[in-house]
Motif scaffolding. Structure first.
Motif, PDB file in Angstrom:
ATOM      1  N   ALA A   1     -15.094  17.625  56.169  1.00  0.00           N
ATOM      2  CA  ALA A   1     -13.802  18.318  56.234  1.00  0.00           C
ATOM      3  C   ALA A   1     -12.839  17.587  57.161  1.00  0.00           C
ATOM      4  O   ALA A   1     -13.175  17.250  58.287  1.00  0.00           O
ATOM      5  CB  ALA A   1     -14.012  19.758  56.715  1.00  0.00           C
TER       6      ALA A   1
ATOM      7  N   GLU B   1      -8.471  21.706  58.983  1.00  0.00           N
ATOM      8  CA  GLU B   1      -9.466  21.479  57.937  1.00  0.00           C
ATOM      9  C   GLU B   1     -10.880  21.498  58.504  1.00  0.00           C
ATOM     10  O   GLU B   1     -11.811  22.025  57.885  1.00  0.00           O
ATOM     11  CB  GLU B   1      -9.196  20.145  57.248  1.00  0.00           C
ATOM     12  CG  GLU B   1      -7.925  20.132  56.413  1.00  0.00           C
ATOM     13  CD  GLU B   1      -7.720  18.803  55.721  1.00  0.00           C
ATOM     14  OE1 GLU B   1      -8.709  18.247  55.204  1.00  0.00           O
ATOM     15  OE2 GLU B   1      -6.575  18.317  55.704  1.00  0.00           O
ATOM     16  N   GLU B   2     -11.065  20.912  59.688  1.00  0.00           N
ATOM     17  CA  GLU B   2     -12.388  20.868  60.304  1.00  0.00           C
ATOM     18  C   GLU B   2     -12.889  22.274  60.633  1.00  0.00           C
ATOM     19  O   GLU B   2     -14.055  22.606  60.394  1.00  0.00           O
ATOM     20  CB  GLU B   2     -12.331  20.009  61.566  1.00  0.00           C
ATOM     21  CG  GLU B   2     -12.154  18.525  61.284  1.00  0.00           C
ATOM     22  CD  GLU B   2     -11.664  17.735  62.487  1.00  0.00           C
ATOM     23  OE1 GLU B   2     -11.501  16.513  62.367  1.00  0.00           O
ATOM     24  OE2 GLU B   2     -11.422  18.348  63.561  1.00  0.00           O
TER      25      GLU B   2
ATOM     26  N   GLY C   1     -13.576  24.135  57.444  1.00  0.00           N
ATOM     27  CA  GLY C   1     -14.769  23.549  56.838  1.00  0.00           C
ATOM     28  C   GLY C   1     -16.042  24.071  57.474  1.00  0.00           C
ATOM     29  O   GLY C   1     -17.026  24.363  56.775  1.00  0.00           O
TER      30      GLY C   1
ATOM     31  N   ASP D   1     -18.951  26.086  55.544  1.00  0.00           N
ATOM     32  CA  ASP D   1     -20.321  25.556  55.512  1.00  0.00           C
ATOM     33  C   ASP D   1     -21.346  26.623  55.874  1.00  0.00           C
ATOM     34  O   ASP D   1     -22.498  26.558  55.450  1.00  0.00           O
ATOM     35  CB  ASP D   1     -20.455  24.377  56.478  1.00  0.00           C
ATOM     36  CG  ASP D   1     -19.850  23.098  55.914  1.00  0.00           C
ATOM     37  OD1 ASP D   1     -19.693  23.016  54.679  1.00  0.00           O
ATOM     38  OD2 ASP D   1     -19.521  22.194  56.702  1.00  0.00           O
TER      39      ASP D   1
ATOM     40  N   HIS E   1     -15.810  19.219  50.532  1.00  0.00           N
ATOM     41  CA  HIS E   1     -14.682  19.008  51.441  1.00  0.00           C
ATOM     42  C   HIS E   1     -13.962  17.705  51.127  1.00  0.00           C
ATOM     43  O   HIS E   1     -14.576  16.718  50.724  1.00  0.00           O
ATOM     44  CB  HIS E   1     -15.174  18.948  52.892  1.00  0.00           C
ATOM     45  CG  HIS E   1     -15.943  20.143  53.338  1.00  0.00           C
ATOM     46  ND1 HIS E   1     -15.386  21.399  53.442  1.00  0.00           N
ATOM     47  CD2 HIS E   1     -17.238  20.289  53.722  1.00  0.00           C
ATOM     48  CE1 HIS E   1     -16.307  22.260  53.882  1.00  0.00           C
ATOM     49  NE2 HIS E   1     -17.434  21.605  54.043  1.00  0.00           N
ATOM     50  N   ASP E   2     -12.658  17.720  51.348  1.00  0.00           N
ATOM     51  CA  ASP E   2     -11.830  16.510  51.341  1.00  0.00           C
ATOM     52  C   ASP E   2     -12.092  15.662  50.096  1.00  0.00           C
ATOM     53  O   ASP E   2     -12.626  14.561  50.170  1.00  0.00           O
ATOM     54  CB  ASP E   2     -12.103  15.699  52.609  1.00  0.00           C
ATOM     55  CG  ASP E   2     -10.892  14.854  53.015  1.00  0.00           C
ATOM     56  OD1 ASP E   2      -9.852  14.957  52.360  1.00  0.00           O
ATOM     57  OD2 ASP E   2     -11.006  14.089  53.996  1.00  0.00           O
TER      58      ASP E   2
ATOM     59  N   ASP F   1      -8.368  19.886  49.956  1.00  0.00           N
ATOM     60  CA  ASP F   1      -9.029  20.118  51.246  1.00  0.00           C
ATOM     61  C   ASP F   1     -10.455  20.635  51.081  1.00  0.00           C
ATOM     62  O   ASP F   1     -11.395  20.093  51.667  1.00  0.00           O
ATOM     63  CB  ASP F   1      -8.216  21.105  52.083  1.00  0.00           C
ATOM     64  CG  ASP F   1      -6.889  20.516  52.549  1.00  0.00           C
ATOM     65  OD1 ASP F   1      -6.727  19.286  52.452  1.00  0.00           O
ATOM     66  OD2 ASP F   1      -6.026  21.297  52.998  1.00  0.00           O
ATOM     67  N   HIS F   2     -10.618  21.713  50.294  1.00  0.00           N
ATOM     68  CA  HIS F   2     -11.937  22.332  50.135  1.00  0.00           C
ATOM     69  C   HIS F   2     -12.062  22.901  48.722  1.00  0.00           C
ATOM     70  O   HIS F   2     -11.100  23.411  48.156  1.00  0.00           O
ATOM     71  CB  HIS F   2     -12.158  23.474  51.130  1.00  0.00           C
ATOM     72  CG  HIS F   2     -11.814  23.139  52.542  1.00  0.00           C
ATOM     73  ND1 HIS F   2     -12.669  22.442  53.374  1.00  0.00           N
ATOM     74  CD2 HIS F   2     -10.692  23.394  53.267  1.00  0.00           C
ATOM     75  CE1 HIS F   2     -12.100  22.290  54.553  1.00  0.00           C
ATOM     76  NE2 HIS F   2     -10.907  22.857  54.511  1.00  0.00           N
TER      77      HIS F   2
ATOM     78  N   SER G   1     -15.553  12.248  47.277  1.00  0.00           N
ATOM     79  CA  SER G   1     -15.246  12.401  48.692  1.00  0.00           C
ATOM     80  C   SER G   1     -14.176  11.411  49.127  1.00  0.00           C
ATOM     81  O   SER G   1     -14.247  10.223  48.787  1.00  0.00           O
ATOM     82  CB  SER G   1     -16.515  12.213  49.518  1.00  0.00           C
ATOM     83  OG  SER G   1     -16.260  12.417  50.872  1.00  0.00           O
TER      84      SER G   1
END
Length: 293
Positions: A86, A136-137, A140, A144, A155-156, A167-168, A292
């Motif tokens: 992410a 995003e992190e 993410g 998860d 992700h990404d 993004d996801h 990815s």
């Protein structure tokens, strides 16, 4: 516990292999959400393809003897997980822009370049990529955590033939969700103009900022995924991380796109357990098309 390599025995007889690695790409702890920048030592869990910070690693350890191996994976072995990382592309763009800005300052100020870099604020256009990566992190990491609920998450993901990315993407038993993460300040609101005598016009506002174009962006991404998966339902979502959401209510939909926050989104996805979508097969198909970033 030896963090380097440990097998945990869950309630079923399948073992979960965890290894300590040094991250090549930025990520976030799946348990506590702590951002993990590149170079950080973390624990990679092969079964769920997620990472945890060292402080969140469970302490259980199997007494079974394990084959000897290196205490830490070499850098060349640290490819991104199959689900993607992410915020990785936004993080790379931020680092690229930051390095370019610093190089410009050093060239301009010569021997005083280091001081100029230390005293200068980051350009807003550069800082925006850092803020986006953090959003995003964090989202993410929250997504998860849904692995145990039967939700597959990517992700990404690169959009073929474009520099843009998704993004996801979450796959549940009821369908596919295309999710755009935003880290904006202010309260997301739906403003409706017109009605009986005039055409109805919906606008997405965040604070005083008109963000209706974000809805159009997600709709395009939804269309691309729908073209791939066919009859599988595809839903779009805008997830605002750290926005000023009210204590009661707040989530809404506009243009068929859900607007909500991370915990609300996670709850909706976790509840989609009744359906006939083959999660694994759909995830594999989507991942092969949207690779990815």
């Amino acid at each position: 516990m030896d963090h380097a390599s440990a097998y945990l025995r869950p309630s079923n007889p399948v073992r979960i292999l965890m290894k300590q690695i040094r991250l090549r790409y930025a990520g976030a702890c799946r348990d506590c959400g702590t951002p993990l920048p590149p170079g950080t030592k973390a624990i990679y869990e092969a079964a769920t393809k997620t990472v945890r910070c060292l402080g969140c690693v469970p302490v259980a350890k199997s007494p079974d003897p394990q084959p000897a191996g290196p205490p830490e994976l070499a850098d060349e072995d640290l490819s991104p997980t199959a689900s993607g990382v992410a915020g990785s592309s936004a993080r790379r763009e931020y680092e690229r822009r930051k390095a370019k800005d610093e190089a410009r300052l050093r060239e301009k100020w010569g021997r005083l370049g280091g001081l100029a870099v230390a005293l200068s604020d980051e350009r807003q256009s550069t800082k925006a990529w850092d803020q986006g990566a953090i959003g995003e992190e964090r989202l993410g990491a929250r997504l998860d955590s849904l692995a145990t609920a039967g939700v597959a998450v990517l992700h990404d993901r690169r959009i073929p033939g474009s520099k843009a990315n998704i993004d996801h993407i979450a796959i549940t038993r009821q369908g596919v969700w295309v999710i755009d993460a935003k880290r904006y300040k202010g309260r997301p609101e739906l403003k409706i103009d017109g009605g009986i005598l005039r055409p109805r016009v919906e606008k997405l506002l965040v604070g005083r900022r008109d963000c209706t174009n974000l809805v159009d962006g997600v709709l395009k991404q939804v269309g691309l995924v729908r073209d791939l998966v066919g009859d599988v339902p595809v839903t779009g979502a805008l997830c605002f991380v750290e926005a000023d959401w009210p204590l009661i209510g707040g989530a809404f939909a506009t243009g068929g796109i859900h607007v909500l926050w991370p915990n609300r989104l996670a709850k909706v996805l976790a509840e989609q357990t009744a359906g006939d979508v083959d999660v694994a097969a759909t995830c594999e198909s989507v991942a092969s098309r949207f690779k990815s970033a």
